[in-house]
Design a protein around this motif. Structure first.
Motif, PDB file in Angstrom:
ATOM      1  N   TYR A 184       2.857  -4.031 -15.927  1.00 54.20           N
ATOM      2  CA  TYR A 184       3.205  -2.614 -15.998  1.00 54.20           C
ATOM      3  C   TYR A 184       3.212  -1.984 -14.601  1.00 54.20           C
ATOM      4  O   TYR A 184       4.095  -1.205 -14.261  1.00 54.20           O
ATOM      5  N   LEU A 185       2.219  -2.348 -13.794  1.00 59.09           N
ATOM      6  CA  LEU A 185       2.115  -1.808 -12.430  1.00 59.09           C
ATOM      7  C   LEU A 185       3.066  -2.504 -11.455  1.00 59.09           C
ATOM      8  O   LEU A 185       3.181  -2.101 -10.305  1.00 59.09           O
ATOM      9  N   ASN A 186       3.715  -3.557 -11.935  1.00 61.98           N
ATOM     10  CA  ASN A 186       4.654  -4.339 -11.126  1.00 61.98           C
ATOM     11  C   ASN A 186       3.965  -4.969  -9.906  1.00 61.98           C
ATOM     12  O   ASN A 186       4.479  -4.922  -8.785  1.00 61.98           O
ATOM     13  N   ILE A 187       2.773  -5.512 -10.154  1.00 59.18           N
ATOM     14  CA  ILE A 187       2.029  -6.201  -9.103  1.00 59.18           C
ATOM     15  C   ILE A 187       1.518  -7.532  -9.643  1.00 59.18           C
ATOM     16  O   ILE A 187       1.429  -7.727 -10.858  1.00 59.18           O
ATOM     17  N   SER A 188       1.180  -8.434  -8.735  1.00 56.24           N
ATOM     18  CA  SER A 188       0.581  -9.698  -9.144  1.00 56.24           C
ATOM     19  C   SER A 188      -0.918  -9.496  -9.386  1.00 56.24           C
ATOM     20  O   SER A 188      -1.500  -8.489  -8.961  1.00 56.24           O
ATOM     21  N   GLN A 189      -1.522 -10.468 -10.055  1.00 57.76           N
ATOM     22  CA  GLN A 189      -2.965 -10.395 -10.272  1.00 57.76           C
ATOM     23  C   GLN A 189      -3.696 -10.453  -8.931  1.00 57.76           C
ATOM     24  O   GLN A 189      -4.711  -9.768  -8.739  1.00 57.76           O
ATOM     25  N   LYS A 190      -3.174 -11.215  -8.000  1.00 60.97           N
ATOM     26  CA  LYS A 190      -3.770 -11.291  -6.659  1.00 60.97           C
ATOM     27  C   LYS A 190      -3.732  -9.919  -5.984  1.00 60.97           C
ATOM     28  O   LYS A 190      -4.713  -9.495  -5.375  1.00 60.97           O
ATOM     29  N   GLU A 191      -2.607  -9.218  -6.104  1.00 60.04           N
ATOM     30  CA  GLU A 191      -2.497  -7.886  -5.501  1.00 60.04           C
ATOM     31  C   GLU A 191      -3.473  -6.909  -6.141  1.00 60.04           C
ATOM     32  O   GLU A 191      -4.010  -6.026  -5.464  1.00 60.04           O
ATOM     33  N   PHE A 192      -3.736  -7.073  -7.434  1.00 59.20           N
ATOM     34  CA  PHE A 192      -4.693  -6.185  -8.093  1.00 59.20           C
ATOM     35  C   PHE A 192      -6.058  -6.284  -7.421  1.00 59.20           C
ATOM     36  O   PHE A 192      -6.722  -5.278  -7.193  1.00 59.20           O
ATOM     37  N   PHE A 193      -6.484  -7.500  -7.104  1.00 62.33           N
ATOM     38  CA  PHE A 193      -7.816  -7.704  -6.539  1.00 62.33           C
ATOM     39  C   PHE A 193      -7.860  -7.610  -5.015  1.00 62.33           C
ATOM     40  O   PHE A 193      -8.932  -7.708  -4.430  1.00 62.33           O
ATOM     41  N   ASP A 194      -6.720  -7.406  -4.382  1.00 62.53           N
ATOM     42  CA  ASP A 194      -6.665  -7.273  -2.921  1.00 62.53           C
ATOM     43  C   ASP A 194      -6.994  -5.829  -2.554  1.00 62.53           C
ATOM     44  O   ASP A 194      -6.112  -4.978  -2.407  1.00 62.53           O
ATOM     45  N   LEU A 195      -8.280  -5.539  -2.383  1.00 57.55           N
ATOM     46  CA  LEU A 195      -8.738  -4.172  -2.158  1.00 57.55           C
ATOM     47  C   LEU A 195      -8.296  -3.611  -0.814  1.00 57.55           C
ATOM     48  O   LEU A 195      -8.314  -2.395  -0.609  1.00 57.55           O
ATOM     49  N   GLU A 196      -7.895  -4.476   0.113  1.00 59.99           N
ATOM     50  CA  GLU A 196      -7.410  -4.005   1.404  1.00 59.99           C
ATOM     51  C   GLU A 196      -5.960  -3.523   1.323  1.00 59.99           C
ATOM     52  O   GLU A 196      -5.453  -2.921   2.258  1.00 59.99           O
ATOM     53  N   ASN A 197      -5.309  -3.797   0.221  1.00 61.92           N
ATOM     54  CA  ASN A 197      -3.907  -3.438   0.037  1.00 61.92           C
ATOM     55  C   ASN A 197      -3.828  -2.186  -0.830  1.00 61.92           C
ATOM     56  O   ASN A 197      -3.812  -2.262  -2.054  1.00 61.92           O
ATOM     57  N   ASP A 198      -3.772  -1.018  -0.182  1.00 60.13           N
ATOM     58  CA  ASP A 198      -3.722   0.251  -0.910  1.00 60.13           C
ATOM     59  C   ASP A 198      -2.379   0.514  -1.574  1.00 60.13           C
ATOM     60  O   ASP A 198      -2.293   1.290  -2.513  1.00 60.13           O
ATOM     61  N   ASP A 199      -1.326  -0.092  -1.057  1.00 58.91           N
ATOM     62  CA  ASP A 199       0.021   0.187  -1.559  1.00 58.91           C
ATOM     63  C   ASP A 199       0.800  -1.112  -1.720  1.00 58.91           C
ATOM     64  O   ASP A 199       1.632  -1.463  -0.880  1.00 58.91           O
ATOM     65  N   PRO A 200       0.541  -1.850  -2.811  1.00 62.48           N
ATOM     66  CA  PRO A 200       1.209  -3.138  -3.009  1.00 62.48           C
ATOM     67  C   PRO A 200       2.733  -3.064  -2.976  1.00 62.48           C
ATOM     68  O   PRO A 200       3.388  -3.965  -2.469  1.00 62.48           O
ATOM     69  N   ASP A 201       3.316  -1.976  -3.493  1.00 61.99           N
ATOM     70  CA  ASP A 201       4.781  -1.854  -3.474  1.00 61.99           C
ATOM     71  C   ASP A 201       5.310  -1.830  -2.043  1.00 61.99           C
ATOM     72  O   ASP A 201       6.288  -2.499  -1.717  1.00 61.99           O
ATOM     73  N   GLN A 202       4.660  -1.056  -1.203  1.00 63.04           N
ATOM     74  CA  GLN A 202       5.104  -0.950   0.181  1.00 63.04           C
ATOM     75  C   GLN A 202       4.949  -2.289   0.909  1.00 63.04           C
ATOM     76  O   GLN A 202       5.844  -2.705   1.632  1.00 63.04           O
TER      77      GLN A 202
END
Length: 105
Positions: free
Chosen positions: A56-74
């Protein structure tokens, strides 16, 4: 990642998409307050629902847990654009990133 942090991360990602918790809950086929329960640390999603949340968020599971990545889309857009550059342009971008990193640390 602790239960509270999972909820905080979910809230951050959801808000960055300008989606209400209620709307997201319904969109993934859950009850109206389902996402609120996760965000408030009262519930954990099943693995299947976690995958639905990431889809739904259009992100990978890895991106979900990547706390240093505030804006996965960007970040995804930037990496995609970077890959299409020729070698010289990629080296230029890498150099700019190094300079910017030194200024922020």
């Amino acid at each position: 990642m602790e239960l509270q942090n999972l909820g905080e991360r979910l809230a951050h990602l959801r808000i960055s998409k300008n989606v209400s918790a209620r709307e997201m809950s319904f969109s993934i086929g859950m009850s109206a307050n389902y996402i609120n329960k996760i965000e408030n640390g009262k519930s954990l999603p099943s693995m299947a629902v976690f995958f639905d949340i990431c889809d739904y968020l259009n992100i990978s599971q890895k991106e979900f847990f990547d706390l240093e990545n505030d804006d996965p889309d960007q970040v995804t857009d930037m990496v995609s654009g970077y890959k299409r550059l020729d070698r010289e342009a990629r080296e230029t971008v890498a150099g700019v990133v190094k300079v910017l990193q030194r200024k922020t640390t």
